[in-house]
Scaffold this active site. Structure first.
Site, PDB file in Angstrom:
ATOM      1  N   ASN A  22       0.694  -1.200   0.017  1.00  0.00           N
ATOM      2  CA  ASN A  22       0.110  -0.084  -0.155  1.00  0.00           C
ATOM      3  C   ASN A  22       0.805   1.194  -0.093  1.00  0.00           C
ATOM      4  O   ASN A  22       0.409   2.309   0.254  1.00  0.00           O
ATOM      5  CB  ASN A  22      -0.870   0.075   1.198  1.00  0.00           C
ATOM      6  CG  ASN A  22       0.175   0.179   2.325  1.00  0.00           C
ATOM      7  OD1 ASN A  22       0.923  -0.059   2.472  1.00  0.00           O
ATOM      8  ND2 ASN A  22      -0.736   0.030   3.718  1.00  0.00           N
ATOM      9  N   HIS A  58       3.284   1.931   2.112  1.00  0.00           N
ATOM     10  CA  HIS A  58       3.878   2.607   3.444  1.00  0.00           C
ATOM     11  C   HIS A  58       5.632   2.319   3.287  1.00  0.00           C
ATOM     12  O   HIS A  58       6.068   1.357   2.651  1.00  0.00           O
ATOM     13  CB  HIS A  58       3.357   1.403   4.739  1.00  0.00           C
ATOM     14  CG  HIS A  58       3.525   0.056   4.907  1.00  0.00           C
ATOM     15  ND1 HIS A  58       2.624  -0.787   5.396  1.00  0.00           N
ATOM     16  CD2 HIS A  58       4.727  -0.632   4.461  1.00  0.00           C
ATOM     17  CE1 HIS A  58       3.129  -1.956   5.536  1.00  0.00           C
ATOM     18  NE2 HIS A  58       4.600  -1.753   4.806  1.00  0.00           N
TER      19      HIS A  58
HETATM   20  C1  F6R Z   1       9.394  -3.444   7.995  1.00  0.00           C
HETATM   21  C2  F6R Z   1       8.774  -2.411   7.253  1.00  0.00           C
HETATM   22  C3  F6R Z   1       8.051  -2.439   6.218  1.00  0.00           C
HETATM   23  C4  F6R Z   1       8.413  -3.479   5.126  1.00  0.00           C
HETATM   24  C5  F6R Z   1       7.215  -3.615   4.180  1.00  0.00           C
HETATM   25  C6  F6R Z   1       7.705  -4.706   2.988  1.00  0.00           C
HETATM   26  O1  F6R Z   1      10.221  -3.127   8.981  1.00  0.00           O
HETATM   27  O2  F6R Z   1       9.320  -1.288   7.909  1.00  0.00           O
HETATM   28  O3  F6R Z   1       7.761  -1.167   5.592  1.00  0.00           O
HETATM   29  O4  F6R Z   1       9.583  -3.031   4.427  1.00  0.00           O
HETATM   30  O5  F6R Z   1       6.009  -3.960   4.641  1.00  0.00           O
HETATM   31  O6  F6R Z   1       7.609  -5.881   3.697  1.00  0.00           O
HETATM   32  P1  F6R Z   1       8.255  -7.159   3.019  1.00  0.00           P
HETATM   33  O7  F6R Z   1       9.488  -6.965   2.816  1.00  0.00           O
HETATM   34  O8  F6R Z   1       7.697  -8.427   3.871  1.00  0.00           O
HETATM   35  O9  F6R Z   1       7.337  -7.339   1.651  1.00  0.00           O
END
Ligand code: F6R
Length: 263
Positions: A153, A155
């Site tokens: 999304n 973030h």
């Molecule tokens: C984790 C964080 C999140 C992840 C994001 C992607 O510390 O800050 O912003 O980087 O949710 O997660 P993955 O890498 O599991 O797809």
């Protein structure tokens, strides 16, 4: 293996690699070089770290460099982006556990140099703890290098859609999509915490250098939006486009929907 293959430089700061492994090796190399550079100056590197699937191979590489190349983390001070709330530090899915398992247990970083927000912070004093976290980063001279992933999304950290550009470290309600994406690990969405503590957008964007790593097809859609949507809190990662110190390291799959970019 271990050879950085295709580095198609599309702009000064968007790098696309043939594979997730090549992209991760590049990120690990940048981190290692910064650590070594600081050490040669007798200085510490303040390193911002992420969790999740994305950085796993980066940490594997850093552990390998420690083991095989003598890369030392004694001059590293780390600050993690986020932690689920509430969640016990010892919970197997806490970000404390993740970092120990994937990195800290295998390198020579001093325990006292490791910082993460706590899923066990007393709710009555949460505001103070969050302020103190930002303060501590400042006391160390700010983050030199911040590693970021990106949520589907948009973030960054757990700065969910709607997060303000000037937001500080705080408690945040997790977005439905974020909780859905975490449901597999937690064996059901009902087990995923409703909230998290995250570094703010301002905390992140104050970093001197930022590396956003995105790998895999499931990130293609959001990478396109991060590059092409209007800059707004609706897709927090769009804020990064306003900053000169950000580099995007992508594999071909994550970059698949990015149209032609200016060279
Ligand atoms: C984790 C964080 C999140 C992840 C994001 C992607 O510390 O800050 O912003 O980087 O949710 O997660 P993955 O890498 O599991 O797809």
């Amino acid at each position: 293996m271990n050879k950085v293959t295709t580095d198609i430089l599309l702009t000064n700061n968007i790098h696309i690699y043939a594979t997730a492994e090549a992209a991760s090796i590049k990120v690990a190399r940048v981190i290692a070089d910064e650590i070594i550079k600081k050490r040669s100056l007798g200085q510490q590197l303040v390193l911002g770290l992420a969790t999740g699937n994305t950085p796993k191979m980066v940490y594997q590489q850093l552990v390998r460099m420690h083991r095989d190349e003598g890369l030392s983390f004694k001059n590293v001070i780390s600050f993690n982006l986020d932690e689920y709330y509430p969640l016990k530090e010892t919970h197997p899915l806490s970000y404390h556990s993740f970092m120990n398992q994937h990195l800290f247990d295998h390198i020579d970083i001093a325990q006292s140099n490791i910082h993460l927000p706590h899923g066990e912070w007393d709710v009555a004093r949460l505001g103070d703890y969050c302020k103190a976290y930002d303060q501590k980063i400042k006391q160390h001279g700010g983050i030199d290098l911040q590693l970021l992933g990106i949520g589907r999304n948009g973030h960054i950290g757990f700065n969910e859609p709607g997060s303000a550009f000037d937001s500080a470290t705080r408690l945040i309600d997790l977005h439905e999509q974020t909780r859905t994406d975490a449901a597999i690990d937690f064996e059901g969405i009902e087990n995923v915490p409703l909230q998290a503590i995250t570094m703010g957008i301002a905390t992140i964007t104050n970093a001197k250098k930022i590396l956003l790593l995105a790998i895999g097809t499931r990130k293609a859609e959001i990478i396109k939006k991060a590059f092409q949507n209007e800059i707004s809190p609706e897709v927090p990662a769009t804020f990064l486009r306003t900053l000169p110190q950000v580099s995007y390291i992508l594999d071909q799959e994550a970059a698949a929907l990015v149209g032609p970019l200016e060279r």
